[in-house]
Design a protein around this motif. Sequence first.
Motif, short mmCIF file in Angstrom:
data_model
loop_
_atom_site.label_atom_id
_atom_site.label_comp_id
_atom_site.label_asym_id
_atom_site.label_seq_id
_atom_site.Cartn_x
_atom_site.Cartn_y
_atom_site.Cartn_z
N ARG A 3 -87.38 -12.58 78.89
CA ARG A 3 -87.52 -13.63 77.86
C ARG A 3 -87.53 -15.03 78.49
N GLN A 21 -89.00 -15.93 81.04
CA GLN A 21 -90.34 -16.25 81.54
C GLN A 21 -91.15 -17.00 80.50
N SER A 52 -92.98 -15.90 77.99
CA SER A 52 -94.19 -15.27 77.50
C SER A 52 -93.86 -14.29 76.38
N GLU A 92 -95.85 -11.84 75.61
CA GLU A 92 -96.45 -10.56 75.97
C GLU A 92 -96.28 -10.36 77.47
N ILE A 93 -95.85 -9.16 77.86
CA ILE A 93 -95.60 -8.87 79.28
C ILE A 93 -96.13 -7.48 79.61
#
Length: 153
Positions: free
Chosen positions: A93, A95, A97, A99-100
């Motif tokens: 989280r 990061q 983004s 979507e990972i």
Amino acid sequence: MHCPFCRHTDSRVIDSRTTDDGSAIRRRRQCPECSRRFTTLESASLTVTKRSGAAEPFSRAKVLAGVRKACQGRPVTEDQLALLAQRVEESIRAQGSAEIDAHEVGMAILPPLRDLDEVAYLRFASVYQSFDSLEDFESAIATLRREHAETTT
């Protein structure tokens, strides 16, 4: 937010609190139409894209299941595994983004698992780093030994 009782399209927030692990916000709301109160739980969604291209919501339970297999027969408690899964989710989280890639989730598991249990780390790494030969294992073990020597001196 629709009222679950009268379906009025508005509601007023009375109280907001974060959940125990800080991953969601619990809001107490009141409908201005019928005056009834209800609770909502809000969390930021995190989507994992699999190799097949399918997308699904991030699941801490799936992280736990994968790590539990790697830790089978090792002196690791369920509490330690739960903490590891929480650390992995927090790092993903962080990061920023929504979507990972599933492979990135696997790679995010490696550092905290390495701190927890090196044998389990090697088991897990052999899958996520696609070890193909004994040399791959020997290289990973040599890296672990080198880092041990650096931390003890």
